[in-house]
Write an enzyme that holds these catalytic residues in place. Structure first.
Site, short mmCIF file in Angstrom:
data_model
loop_
_atom_site.label_atom_id
_atom_site.label_comp_id
_atom_site.label_asym_id
_atom_site.label_seq_id
_atom_site.Cartn_x
_atom_site.Cartn_y
_atom_site.Cartn_z
N HIS A 27 -109.83 -53.52 43.75
CA HIS A 27 -110.87 -53.52 42.73
C HIS A 27 -112.05 -52.66 43.18
O HIS A 27 -112.34 -52.57 44.37
CB HIS A 27 -111.34 -54.96 42.49
CG HIS A 27 -112.29 -55.10 41.35
ND1 HIS A 27 -113.65 -54.90 41.50
CD2 HIS A 27 -112.08 -55.40 40.04
CE1 HIS A 27 -114.24 -55.09 40.31
NE2 HIS A 27 -113.31 -55.39 39.42
N GLU A 51 -107.78 -58.92 35.33
CA GLU A 51 -108.98 -58.54 36.09
C GLU A 51 -110.15 -59.29 35.48
O GLU A 51 -111.08 -58.71 34.91
CB GLU A 51 -109.20 -57.02 36.07
CG GLU A 51 -110.30 -56.60 37.05
CD GLU A 51 -110.73 -55.15 36.91
OE1 GLU A 51 -109.85 -54.27 36.83
OE2 GLU A 51 -111.96 -54.90 36.89
N HIS A 73 -113.14 -61.93 35.97
CA HIS A 73 -113.96 -62.34 37.11
C HIS A 73 -114.71 -63.65 36.90
O HIS A 73 -115.07 -64.01 35.78
CB HIS A 73 -114.96 -61.24 37.43
CG HIS A 73 -114.30 -59.92 37.71
ND1 HIS A 73 -113.49 -59.71 38.80
CD2 HIS A 73 -114.32 -58.74 37.03
CE1 HIS A 73 -113.05 -58.46 38.79
NE2 HIS A 73 -113.52 -57.85 37.72
N ASP A 117 -111.45 -57.24 32.07
CA ASP A 117 -112.57 -57.09 33.02
C ASP A 117 -113.78 -57.93 32.56
O ASP A 117 -114.93 -57.53 32.71
CB ASP A 117 -112.98 -55.62 33.19
CG ASP A 117 -113.72 -55.40 34.51
OD1 ASP A 117 -113.99 -56.36 35.24
OD2 ASP A 117 -114.04 -54.23 34.81
ZN LIG Z 1 -113.64 -55.77 37.40
#
Ligand SMILES: [Zn+2]
Ligand SMILES: [Zn+2]
Ligand SMILES: [Zn+2]
Ligand SMILES: [Zn+2]
Lengths: 336, 336, 336, 336
Positions: C166, C8, C10, C287
């Site tokens: 998400h 995850e 980004h 993340d």
């Molecule tokens: Zn995220």
């Protein structure tokens, strides 16, 4: 950093020369340093305590200590002198130290007398016993469930102090299962088995039926017992074989035993003990200098556990079990 | 009800009269019923399996079984005949039963030969050994890490079958710690200690370095080891004392050991094993008729655990470890 | 340090200028640095991955990304261009990066076409969707259980790729419960509630009955669902209220959902997920750059959990769910 | 069977006709029976309590109860009359029942007055509030962190009684995320989200900084919060966004919140709450008649958890939090 009390913290002495017993646990290179650590109390040890966030360390003699002195008279003499030594050390920093009495259980009456002296005169918080005692000769071993200790336990109950049942190794002469595997001795394995078995003997003897308020402290997250107590009770229900105990062993474990984290800094094991005993019966400890005080503290401080329970384990349970405040006040009065 | 495989399920026989060994575990009132349960395989046992949702039971001889026959020739003979008996029983319902070979390890070569016969000719899924063997006389005990078993283990590795290391009691002559406390023997305590120690000897001997694919099965949720393996490794790191093992014991536990739930139907202990070993290494078992098959199944079926892991523990891991499909096919071919 | 895959992770872009969406999540001081972190892929990000022991990062657009572009044509155009951008970045270091497609679900057919292109031509491992899409105007929101997505899901199933669901924030206009409490938005609370509700809609819609092999990925240790799934099922059993789903939601959670550790570095929560879903359905993630890659890795690497399960969570599950090897080979062929 | 206290046990009444509110939660077939169960207090309910081992049930009105009466005057009147009704019922068996006051928070002053009357004159143990109140009309909703409740909370703190924050559904008009998915309402999902969000508002408002001794009770194992509190705090640390709260939310959860097991009879969730909050802050409850009292008790009584913690959760924590002994004595005096 959580403010902690530690209660399996060992010391040695040279007069009498009890410190020599620990040499076998270390390599020749490591021994001089650890000897110093055992002999020191208020210097480097205190600095480490500061660094680890340990406010109070409850001192006890190294293992097997008094328990391996075959001659009851010598054992009694050494216990007396070493307790005096511990009390003097504690007196230098009563705000940072407490102590458990060493007892010559080779002579039950003398041990009982010494326990009373240690608690009422020296302000000690209880006793620490290193497993069975060798009485008269090396091969005559006596466990604490022996009937000769009836008065001793009655006195423990009367004084309302805990007894720390600390490991020692079984005798090689009766341990063929370790032949050829010397690494099985000590804290790698034999310590836990020997101490757990001793504790089960106490449970099975009916001791906690006679003295329901008695508190025994086990180190190392309970010496295997919390994990397995269900299985023991599961069997005893169908095969009591004349056992004296009146209640399931799980009851004793949850009402008469508290355990410390000494030398067992493993979170899954801790969670098992929380499930089986509850956070009210777990007490932080390090097992210095056989374990690293900073490692113990770093592990504990990083535990992902709710803070109220962490504080219980860190110090609140110890204050309750050891009645630290009470004892220290009593000691002050006694010394005054 | 979850479909289960059980793999510590014992039987006895009267020809030769091995069943008599189990009498000591029961009260006189309970013995006749349990004797019948040991002797029966395809009748009441099968009905209980249906009721408990146990699709397949892997049979093994009672304990100490062959291991306590001092005379190697007798031990070898009995093992052969009892394996034949087991295979005949399994052949009646090959869809519901499998079996572990009994081996006369008093004679390593004969045991190796018999293992090969049991696996390749009788379609057995591995062997079950009841701890140390008494060789020649009652007091001469030999553990499986003894060098005499080098070829045996090589053959186990070659055949790629698991060995179930099943408990037996230590000898009273070398167990003063149990004196006066007979209830400490057996599954209440001594079984676990004795078996765990045996397993630690195997680990320490370097066996799993020599045969990295070897799989040993421990009953009773791992005989104390999962709870304590961290502490063992923690000590061995600083005090290896010449140990032959090349890796931490935790590695062996997680790569060379699988554990069953036999006789240890306690969820906090199971959760500890899941944390320390993972759900891929836990297998359902009951330990019939020393334990209640229905109690084992009722506990297991009610576990509040995700179903994929439950199915692994119930049967999928057993199919993988025992290669049930493979073995049964091989047995069919061999018998054809 | 355990070798890890993170999924995850980004990125943003300036052409088109999607990166501006993330400004609101940061203080003015922190924004420039995080903007750079979003735009960079192969420089500082790769250095951090090395430091954190993350072998492969699967990239995805920031949130809400494409989902908040009201104009379907613009959304479709931006998704196409940003997927090309991601693929180009990945192509620079295909050994270290993979990516999820961004999809303009405002136009289901276009999204389906783009998913197919992304997977078969760009070598992407699946899609990441930031919750509901705003279609036509800001207040028209459509969830993925809408019947218009029947073909989309059929294509997902056919391509056999996972969809990462998400978080995005709910619209303030329909969130009076957050009025006056802006800190409730985002990952503090609203993200989890919104995403969990979206997932429950998918479950309730019968989607996983129509496509039993479908795999949806949830971040943040499952967005509250593992802890509560029993209670949801407990109620649905007595009050199904016409629900389309044919099985308990727990079945979907354990067969059609995998969760990542992104932004939820808390061991008790992880243990809850292990109990409810099993270690086969948990995947490491950080993340980044909304979370600290090094913090995520430090937490994970220190977990006191058996190593086989740690390796599953670190990378093995991701390889299986994303079929990384397959995809990368396919991508190589497609690019060749 | 463990002796238990339950404290989310609901009743209804026909005069005024509040019981009609619950009809929507049941099928037409199930409604008459559950209506009877809501109206009955000392008959069938008591028999079930005996069967379930529930010594004391603390009664509260059904949900949304008073909170959904738009007219403040009517709300105030009904609360008064229903509290009188509850007190009369409790008076019939003060050994088996206690009660929480219903409060018309549409009129803060009147609610404060009624709370004082309920506690000091009717002997009630605290108040139970069903989430936000609708004030004046259906769409004007007010949460308990609203400044208008400053005096109310000060009085709660002064009286030193807990407030049970009980679920209610959010308004459909502001819940597009549930459109087309009616089964998401109620205890399947919406109850927990709505109540957790309300609790987070209280935390964020600084309420517990102003009244550090305040105790709020959450049902259903904490309405998702224990599992997620780390993640909330993790975000608030970097994005406080002007929040009034002075401490991490985890501190409030562990010092100002206790949770009950009502309607969430799931052991892994309970273990998560034990890890995050400790066994001192968990209280048994059933949620009768919306849940099955016997199911709740059967689950609880079979928990494989140490007995001291079980007893805390069963009744000891409730006695402490509700000060049952004190309250009942006060009520006796007041009635005398
Ligand atoms: Zn995220
Ligand atoms: Zn020690
Ligand atoms: Zn057995
Ligand atoms: Zn309720």
């Amino acid at each position: 950093m959580i403010n902690k009390i530690a209660l399996e913290e060992h010391f040695g002495a040279t007069e009498p020369n009890i410190v020599a017993q620990s040499e076998e646990h270390f390599t020749p290179q490591a021994w001089p340093r650890h000897r110093d650590m055992l002999l020191d109390i208020t210097d480097r040890r205190l600095a480490l305590m500061d660094e680890a966030g340990i406010e109070i360390a409850v001192l006890s003699l190294l293992s097997p200590g008094i328990q391996s002195l075959h001659d009851p008279a010598q054992a009694t003499d050494w216990a007396y002198r070493l307790n005096d030594h511990a009390a003097e050390q504690v007196a230098q920093r009563p705000d940072r130290f407490g102590s458990f009495a060493a007892l010559a259980l080779q002579d039950p009456d003398a041990a009982t007398t010494e326990l009373r002296r240690a608690v009422t005169e020296l302000g000690m918080v209880g006793a620490l016993v290193n497993g069975f005692s060798q009485v008269g000769d090396a091969d005559t071993i006596v466990y604490l469930d022996d009937p000769r200790y009836a008065d001793f336990w009655a006195t423990v109950a009367e004084l309302d102090v805990p007894v720390y049942l600390h490991p020692r190794d079984p005798l090689p002469s009766t341990s063929p299962q370790y032949d050829g595997h010397p690494w099985l001795y000590g804290s790698a394995w034999a310590f836990s088995v020997e101490t757990a078995t001793h504790m089960l003997r106490l449970m099975g003897s009916g001791l906690f039926d006679r003295h329901p308020g008695l508190q025994v402290i086990l180190g190392h997250l309970g010496e295997l017992l919390p994990f397995n107590i269900w299985r023991t009770d599961h069997r005893l229900k169908v095969a009591p074989r004349g056992i004296a105990a009146q209640r399931p062993f799980g009851d004793y474990l949850r009402n008469n035993v508290v355990v410390t984290t000494s030398g067992n800094f493993r979170t899954p094991a801790l969670l098992n003990v929380i499930a089986e005993m509850g956070a009210d019966r777990i007490l932080f400890s390090a097992d210095y200098p056989f374990e690293d005080m900073l490692e113990a503290a770093a592990w504990f401080d990083a535990l992902e556990l709710n803070e109220p329970d962490l504080r219980k384990i860190a110090s609140e349970n110890a204050r309750r079990v050891l009645r630290l405040g009470d004892r220290q006040s009593a000691a002050s009065s006694a010394r005054a």
